[in-house]
Design an enzyme around this catalytic site. Structure first.
Site, mmCIF file in Angstrom:
data_model
loop_
_atom_site.group_PDB
_atom_site.id
_atom_site.type_symbol
_atom_site.label_atom_id
_atom_site.label_comp_id
_atom_site.label_asym_id
_atom_site.label_seq_id
_atom_site.Cartn_x
_atom_site.Cartn_y
_atom_site.Cartn_z
ATOM 1 C CD GLU A 68 -4.003 6.552 3.927
ATOM 2 O OE1 GLU A 68 -3.847 6.376 2.708
ATOM 3 O OE2 GLU A 68 -4.557 5.715 4.656
ATOM 4 C CB CYS A 93 2.947 1.765 0.709
ATOM 5 S SG CYS A 93 1.712 2.557 1.733
ATOM 6 C CG ASP A 106 -5.918 8.183 0.190
ATOM 7 O OD1 ASP A 106 -6.802 8.639 -0.543
ATOM 8 O OD2 ASP A 106 -5.869 6.999 0.549
ATOM 9 C CG HIS A 130 -17.525 -13.205 -9.933
ATOM 10 N ND1 HIS A 130 -18.694 -13.845 -9.618
ATOM 11 C CD2 HIS A 130 -16.895 -12.963 -8.767
ATOM 12 C CE1 HIS A 130 -18.749 -14.011 -8.304
ATOM 13 N NE2 HIS A 130 -17.674 -13.472 -7.777
HETATM 14 C C1 PEP Z 1 -2.128 5.549 -0.555
HETATM 15 O O1 PEP Z 1 -3.106 6.228 -0.224
HETATM 16 O O2 PEP Z 1 -1.081 6.022 -1.030
HETATM 17 C C2 PEP Z 1 -2.148 4.079 -0.404
HETATM 18 C C3 PEP Z 1 -1.070 3.353 -0.592
HETATM 19 O O3 PEP Z 1 -3.319 3.503 -0.103
HETATM 20 P P1 PEP Z 1 -4.524 3.298 -1.118
HETATM 21 O O4 PEP Z 1 -4.037 3.626 -2.505
HETATM 22 O O5 PEP Z 1 -4.943 1.900 -0.940
HETATM 23 O O6 PEP Z 1 -5.532 4.292 -0.605
HETATM 24 MG MG MG Z 2 -4.669 5.439 0.972
#
Ligand code: PEP
Ligand code: MG
Length: 590
Positions: free
Chosen positions: A440, A511, A464, A200
């Site tokens: 990924e 992303c 990933d 928390h």
């Molecule tokens: C990634 O793997 O690039 C991704 C955006 O997801 P996470 O970092 O949540 O695994």
């Molecule tokens: Mg990921």
């Protein structure tokens, strides 16, 4: 990160921990040792028993009053939802069974009330400490806080919560109440020996925008009162009494960050396009709801990644369908008319787990969609909640860790089942939702055309993808040197994905963290990427870089980089490109 790596190699004054809340600060250490309350087990006389019971009732009332004040402060600072951490504590103190059991034990055992309170409440805490689930272990600290609060009031001791403003609090552990109370004294950062991302204290620090490092093991023993500390809440490092070189390095970074914040404001409202007019969309990655404000302020074109498993981390349990429906509806409303891309729970690997399943290689195990397909009940609840929340058609659904086309087909069938069931139950929902996948895993990257044909959109998760291409655990320092985002193997994979999506006519975004790396942006644009999804604080720096790149020259750069055989060669091409094109080096920072 590169400069930091060099700095770390030559340093012996660094303590590492878990980066729990981002930020970079320099300040003096304040060692906080929670008061140890000694509890005697003396007997009490018969005639004093009722007085002891009354003292207990009074102490619990005072403890509740204290916590209610903290609850109010938390609501004001973090909003109602997050402040619920404290309402859960208050509920325990209101538990009539617990109160009755303690009263009865004082009467029958005729011991000091603090002794009974300690023994009774410790039972709860002990149960949690041995729990398998990480969050339950973390909640033991909340229970300890309740016990200490009641005992302190029984012993008529005063609460110490004020500290010199502007210090860095270093402690073995911090309760939620400590964290919120210290924030009143403008504390600069928190460091704790114990606790994880789901504690928390960590959640509160993130909500209040106070940098924090948890799980440092022994920082509270290695740091002395008033030591000068540098806290790197982005990467989880504490530099104790920094050398002149370290101080200079971090002071520059802090200055740069402040500078960026001021400079960037001018970019709000300007189009996100290259100097030769190629439009590039910037979306935001959102981990916690509070970040939506920054997304809106920095006018991103919606949310490209909402990590829904974060809800489980914050609540400490799996939300049911209705709870999820409410959360997703609110998010979708707040971002409307822009889009929010909700990623299905990415459970497993090094992330949140709902229960313990033992795996020799969690990163190669029951993660993301693999877990959801094995636990269809959980998956269906989430899909139903998302379909119900998509009333205004501004939600997209994204699936993590896809490695085969067959998984996509199974997801589509389950999604169709959920839609049919909602229809039969007459529950309002959207009939159609845009479905996308994260790319990924190398197998999905290689089969991107076949997978793209099955979905509406794709998003590259480089965090990933790089770890799986290079076979390096993304969190393991020992092999960090091999985690090379600019390795030609990575670049050629990215190129294959982007070209494949283009061929099939499906939009693809990125992303992973690479999308926010200033140094990578021209190269990614040159590879043909048109959508970047980055953390809210990176939206404007990324826009600035995009606006100083020429697409045609970036294409030529990408071609050269794709032909390289080592990362070093790529990096040197990138360096010369930045110099030659006069691209500002805003955010190679952290
Ligand atoms: C990634 O793997 O690039 C991704 C955006 O997801 P996470 O970092 O949540 O695994
Ligand atoms: Mg990921």
């Amino acid at each position: 990160m590169r400069g930091l790596k060099k700095l770390l190699k030559s340093s012996n004054n660094v303590i590492s921990g878990v980066a729990a809340a981002p930020g970079l600060v320099i300040g003096k250490a304040h060692l906080y040792h929670r008061e140890i309350l000694y509890v005697g087990d003396q007997d009490i006389e018969n005639e004093d028993v009722e007085e002891a019971v009354a003292a207990f009732i009074e102490a619990i009332a005072k403890a509740k009053k204290e916590l209610t004040k903290i609850f109010d402060l938390a609501k004001e600072k973090m909003g109602d939802k997050r402040a619920e951490i404290f309402s859960a504590q208050l509920m325990i103190m209101d538990d009539p069974v617990l109160i009755r059991v303690i009263e009865n034990r004082i009467r029958t055992e005729k011991k000091l009330p603090e002794y009974i309170v300690d023994s009774e409440i410790s039972k709860y805490a002990d149960m949690l400490v041995v729990a398998d689930e990480f969050y339950l272990k973390e909640r033991a600290l909340d229970i300890e806080d309740i016990r200490n609060r009641i005992i302190r009031n029984l012993q008529k001791k005063r609460l110490q919560s004020s500290i010199t403003p502007g210090v860095i609090v270093v402690s073995e552990t911090l309760t939620p109440a400590d964290t919120i109370l210290f924030s009143k004294s403008d504390v600069k950062a928190f460091v704790t020996d114990r606790g994880g991302l789901t504690s928390h204290a960590a959640i509160i620090a993130r909500s209040l925008d106070i940098p924090a490092i948890v799980g440092s093991h022994d920082a509270s023993h290695r740091v002395q009162q008033d030591d000068l500390l540098v806290i790197d809440g982005f990467n989880g490092y504490i530099f104790v009494n920094p050398t002149a070189v370290q101080l200079e390095y971090f002071s520059e970074k802090i200055q740069l960050m402040q500078q960026i914040n001021t400079d960037m404001k001018d970019l709000i409202g300007l189009p996100s396009e290259t100097i030769d007019g190629r439009a590039i969309t910037i979306l935001a990655n959102v981990d916690v709801t509070g970040e939506i404000a920054a997304v809106v302020v920095n006018n991103a074109k919606g949310i490209g990644l909402y990590r829904s498993e974060q809800i489980i981390e914050e609540l400490g349990e799996l939300p049911d369908e209705n709870e999820q429906f409410e959360i997703y509806s609110k998010l979708a409303d707040r971002i409307y008319p822009e889009i929010i891309t909700i990623r299905a729970f990415d459970i497993g690997g090094d992330k949140v787990k709902i229960w313990e399943f033992k795996e020799a290689n969690p990163f190669l195990g029951l993660r993301g969609i693999r877990f959801l397909l094995e636990n269809e009940g959980i998956f269906k609840k989430q899909l139903r909640a998302v379909l119900r929340a998509n009333i205004n058609n501004n939600i997209k659904l994204m699936i993590p860790m896809i490695s085969t086309k067959q998984e996509v087909t199974r997801v589509k069938n389950i999604l169709a089942d959920c839609e049919r069931e909602l229809r039969e139950e007459n529950i309002p929902h959207s009939k159609k939702i845009k479905l996308g996948v994260m790319i990924e895993v190398p197998s999905a990257a290689l089969m991107v055309e076949e997978i793209a044909a099955e979905v509406d959109f794709l998003s590259i998760g480089t965090n990933d993808l790089i770890q799986y291409i290079m076979a390096v655990d993304r969190g393991n320092d020992q092999v960090a040197g091999l985690y090379q985002e600019f390795h030609p193997a990575v670049l050629r994979t990215l190129s294959h994905i982007i070209k494949g999506c283009e061929k099939i006519g499906k939009p693809v975004s990125m992303c992973g963290e690479m999308a926010a790396d200033n140094q990578a942006i021209p190269l990614l644009i040159g590879l043909g990427l048109k959508e970047f999804s980055v953390s809210p604080s990176a939206i404007l720096p990324v826009k600035r870089t995009i606006r100083s790149v020429s697409f045609s020259r970036a294409e030529a750069l990408a071609e050269k980089c794709l032909a390289c055989s080592e990362e070093e060669e790529v990096v040197s091409y990138l360096k010369s490109f930045f110099e030659f094109e006069h691209i500002p080096r805003t955010r190679t920072i952290l």
